[in-house]
Motif scaffolding. Sequence first.
Motif, PDB file in Angstrom:
ATOM      1  N   ARG A  68      28.867 -65.944  -2.669  1.00  0.00           N
ATOM      2  CA  ARG A  68      30.246 -66.016  -3.156  1.00  0.00           C
ATOM      3  C   ARG A  68      31.199 -65.717  -1.999  1.00  0.00           C
ATOM      4  O   ARG A  68      30.916 -64.882  -1.142  1.00  0.00           O
ATOM      5  CB  ARG A  68      30.481 -65.030  -4.305  1.00  0.00           C
ATOM      6  CG  ARG A  68      30.232 -63.574  -4.001  1.00  0.00           C
ATOM      7  CD  ARG A  68      30.578 -62.712  -5.214  1.00  0.00           C
ATOM      8  NE  ARG A  68      30.274 -61.303  -4.991  1.00  0.00           N
ATOM      9  CZ  ARG A  68      29.090 -60.748  -5.235  1.00  0.00           C
ATOM     10  NH1 ARG A  68      28.109 -61.492  -5.710  1.00  0.00           N
ATOM     11  NH2 ARG A  68      28.894 -59.459  -5.002  1.00  0.00           N
ATOM     12  N   ARG A  69      32.322 -66.413  -2.012  1.00  0.00           N
ATOM     13  CA  ARG A  69      33.296 -66.279  -0.922  1.00  0.00           C
ATOM     14  C   ARG A  69      34.100 -64.992  -1.092  1.00  0.00           C
ATOM     15  O   ARG A  69      34.485 -64.618  -2.205  1.00  0.00           O
ATOM     16  CB  ARG A  69      34.226 -67.485  -0.877  1.00  0.00           C
ATOM     17  CG  ARG A  69      33.522 -68.756  -0.442  1.00  0.00           C
ATOM     18  CD  ARG A  69      34.447 -69.947  -0.384  1.00  0.00           C
ATOM     19  NE  ARG A  69      35.523 -69.772   0.588  1.00  0.00           N
ATOM     20  CZ  ARG A  69      36.330 -70.769   0.995  1.00  0.00           C
ATOM     21  NH1 ARG A  69      36.160 -71.992   0.505  1.00  0.00           N
ATOM     22  NH2 ARG A  69      37.268 -70.538   1.861  1.00  0.00           N
ATOM     23  N   GLU A  89      31.305 -75.057   0.103  1.00  0.00           N
ATOM     24  CA  GLU A  89      31.180 -74.786  -1.330  1.00  0.00           C
ATOM     25  C   GLU A  89      29.774 -75.128  -1.823  1.00  0.00           C
ATOM     26  O   GLU A  89      29.172 -74.365  -2.592  1.00  0.00           O
ATOM     27  CB  GLU A  89      32.229 -75.585  -2.109  1.00  0.00           C
ATOM     28  CG  GLU A  89      33.674 -75.199  -1.812  1.00  0.00           C
ATOM     29  CD  GLU A  89      33.985 -73.756  -2.177  1.00  0.00           C
ATOM     30  OE1 GLU A  89      33.255 -73.179  -3.008  1.00  0.00           O
ATOM     31  OE2 GLU A  89      34.943 -73.194  -1.614  1.00  0.00           O
ATOM     32  N   ALA A  90      29.261 -76.243  -1.354  1.00  0.00           N
ATOM     33  CA  ALA A  90      27.904 -76.621  -1.740  1.00  0.00           C
ATOM     34  C   ALA A  90      26.891 -75.634  -1.165  1.00  0.00           C
ATOM     35  O   ALA A  90      25.890 -75.302  -1.818  1.00  0.00           O
ATOM     36  CB  ALA A  90      27.592 -78.042  -1.252  1.00  0.00           C
ATOM     37  N   CYS A 123      27.385 -72.450  -0.641  1.00  0.00           N
ATOM     38  CA  CYS A 123      27.449 -71.234  -1.469  1.00  0.00           C
ATOM     39  C   CYS A 123      26.688 -71.426  -2.773  1.00  0.00           C
ATOM     40  O   CYS A 123      25.941 -70.532  -3.218  1.00  0.00           O
ATOM     41  CB  CYS A 123      28.908 -70.886  -1.764  1.00  0.00           C
ATOM     42  SG  CYS A 123      29.830 -70.285  -0.335  1.00  0.00           S
ATOM     43  N   THR A 124      26.871 -72.576  -3.396  1.00  0.00           N
ATOM     44  CA  THR A 124      26.233 -72.831  -4.688  1.00  0.00           C
ATOM     45  C   THR A 124      24.715 -72.875  -4.557  1.00  0.00           C
ATOM     46  O   THR A 124      23.983 -72.282  -5.365  1.00  0.00           O
ATOM     47  CB  THR A 124      26.755 -74.158  -5.272  1.00  0.00           C
ATOM     48  OG1 THR A 124      28.180 -74.082  -5.421  1.00  0.00           O
ATOM     49  CG2 THR A 124      26.122 -74.433  -6.621  1.00  0.00           C
ATOM     50  N   SER A 125      24.231 -73.539  -3.520  1.00  0.00           N
ATOM     51  CA  SER A 125      22.784 -73.722  -3.385  1.00  0.00           C
ATOM     52  C   SER A 125      22.071 -72.450  -2.940  1.00  0.00           C
ATOM     53  O   SER A 125      20.868 -72.300  -3.194  1.00  0.00           O
ATOM     54  CB  SER A 125      22.493 -74.842  -2.380  1.00  0.00           C
ATOM     55  OG  SER A 125      23.014 -74.499  -1.102  1.00  0.00           O
ATOM     56  N   HIS A 126      22.789 -71.507  -2.298  1.00  0.00           N
ATOM     57  CA  HIS A 126      22.134 -70.306  -1.784  1.00  0.00           C
ATOM     58  C   HIS A 126      22.561 -69.020  -2.513  1.00  0.00           C
ATOM     59  O   HIS A 126      22.195 -67.923  -2.083  1.00  0.00           O
ATOM     60  CB  HIS A 126      22.405 -70.140  -0.289  1.00  0.00           C
ATOM     61  CG  HIS A 126      21.755 -71.189   0.550  1.00  0.00           C
ATOM     62  ND1 HIS A 126      22.400 -72.358   0.912  1.00  0.00           N
ATOM     63  CD2 HIS A 126      20.502 -71.245   1.087  1.00  0.00           C
ATOM     64  CE1 HIS A 126      21.574 -73.088   1.649  1.00  0.00           C
ATOM     65  NE2 HIS A 126      20.420 -72.446   1.775  1.00  0.00           N
ATOM     66  N   GLY A 127      23.323 -69.139  -3.574  1.00  0.00           N
ATOM     67  CA  GLY A 127      23.706 -67.948  -4.343  1.00  0.00           C
ATOM     68  C   GLY A 127      24.652 -67.037  -3.575  1.00  0.00           C
ATOM     69  O   GLY A 127      24.439 -65.807  -3.550  1.00  0.00           O
ATOM     70  N   SER A 145      20.345 -64.416  -4.743  1.00  0.00           N
ATOM     71  CA  SER A 145      20.406 -65.394  -3.658  1.00  0.00           C
ATOM     72  C   SER A 145      19.023 -65.659  -3.092  1.00  0.00           C
ATOM     73  O   SER A 145      18.206 -64.738  -2.909  1.00  0.00           O
ATOM     74  CB  SER A 145      21.323 -64.896  -2.549  1.00  0.00           C
ATOM     75  OG  SER A 145      21.245 -65.738  -1.407  1.00  0.00           O
TER      76      SER A 145
END
Length: 609
Positions: free
Chosen positions: A305-306, A296-297, A299-303, A236
């Motif tokens: 996970r939920r 969701e975006a 999470c994807t851009s900053h590495g 991340s």
Amino acid sequence: MATELLIVLVLLAAAIAMFALNRPRMDVVAILALVALPLTGIITLDEALAGFSDPNVILIAALFVLGEALVRTGVAQRTGDLLVRRAGASEMRLIVLLMAAVAGIGAFMSSTGVVAIFIPIVLRIAAKIGAAPGRLMMPLSAAALVSGMMTLVATAPNLVLDSLLRREGYQGFGFFDFTPFGLPILLLGIGYMLIARRWLATDSPASVNRRPRLADWIASYGLAGREFRLQLSARSGLVGKRLDQLDLRGTAGINILGIERSTAYGRRLIQPRADTVLQAEDALFLDVFGEGTDIEAFCTSHGLRRLPISGRYFTDHAQEIGMAELIVPPDSPLVGRSIAQSRFRSVHGLAVVGLRRDNRPIRDVDARTVLRGGDVLLSVGPWSRIRQVHQGRDLVVLALPEEIDELLEAPFRAVPAVAILALVVMMMITGMVPNVLAALIGCLLMGLFGCVDMASAYRSIHWQSLVLIIGMLPFSLALQKTGGIELAAEALRAMVGDSTPRAALALIFVTTTALGLFISNTATAVLVGPVALALASDLGVSPHPFAMTVALAASAAFLTPVSSPVNTLVVGPGGYGFWDFTRIGLPLVAIVLIVAIGLVPVIFPFHPG
């Protein structure tokens, strides 16, 4: 001798009358007796003060401290939360689990303490399943009293009888010698309560000025659905960065409410600060208030996970994350400044997640919201920071939730507390060291591992109970020296006549129960115990079944709300009257009597081989 006996009986009658009237307090009555008896010359001052050197008095004090450790670390409360999950909405299943849990915990700590812990738990459960508290409070108090029949250390009367046997030269009771009687009594008591609950209160007592709960604020401020729990992966881009470098509130509409991080005591929730550096595997507890935020975006851009969330808006972490409604005074320096300009998070350690203005919730609250005098801010953060708001002048605490009363003082010490308790029980069972020494070792270990501190240890000791025991012990000695014990034993022997020893046990049980209507069960055990042993000697049988019968009868204090502090505690929350205890408690006393007369001579024979 007759004159001296008359003096002792007059003093005893006066003490019983004061106990019944509850004037003055029980411990004051005990001190009066402690002073009066040496003045009569019947016993010496050293004999009157001998109770202070009784090992069982020290043992009882140490057990209070061990019980406090279980409270502070949340062992008892977690048991209550487990009940909620296991029982579901079934009142019948709840009563079974509740009574079993209370009796189990009460076997190792003060029954009064157990009830004090479980009252808010039961009220919360009752509200959740829609049951009247009156249908649950009586089973709670009954199970707490039955817990005194489980182990040697479960209640003071057991220790009093054990000490009496040892002073008379007999072998004392073992740690689990009470369990064969307590278990069947508990099972029968549970079965009886499942039937008797239909005769208990069906209406809840009126709630006066009930404080809000976290769930109330979550609903009124529309917080549900804004909570997320995200974990940083090793790759991340946020790893190694300080929170003040991110400015997630201003750029992404995100409040970081807490950071879950691995420590020596397992994963813990730490307070986010401006200088907090994020680490790999940290779990972020987020309040996402920005309407346009795409989680969701993000999470994807900053590495990230939920992770799953089990409690609505983190209510499953209410021990670490608190809420409070704070009002902005008209003369506060916060007036006219935005939340960001006031550095609210940096100064107060809290995040503003909701705002009420003119008694209406304001939905679009962000860092640019300008504060006005009279604004009510719903703030989220550590309970310690919420408490510190009281000390400042910028904000006024308007309301605190009910959950603040359920906070644990050492929530991450539950595992050491349970391990230490198991060690103490093991030492008592094996006889590795004397019971009092085992308990004192346990107290020292509880302090060493942070389960209890000195201040809470001293506060936990019920000094009134200790003084009561110490003050009543001289009565037993005075009655013995003046022939009162022998006289009482002869009277009971005459009543028994040619009947069997079992009839004598029944008479001792009834006598103990009747006396327990007026004085505490501890004082009852102190007074009736020597008479029971003298009666056993007159009959030429073992004293152990008689001592055990007195102990069981002393714990069968079901009949009135003043028979035991356990009953007194549940009167208000359960909405009970005086006679509710009598009509529900009488069959319970009969159950204990039947089990005692039937089982005690089997396990403790009158004529051991």
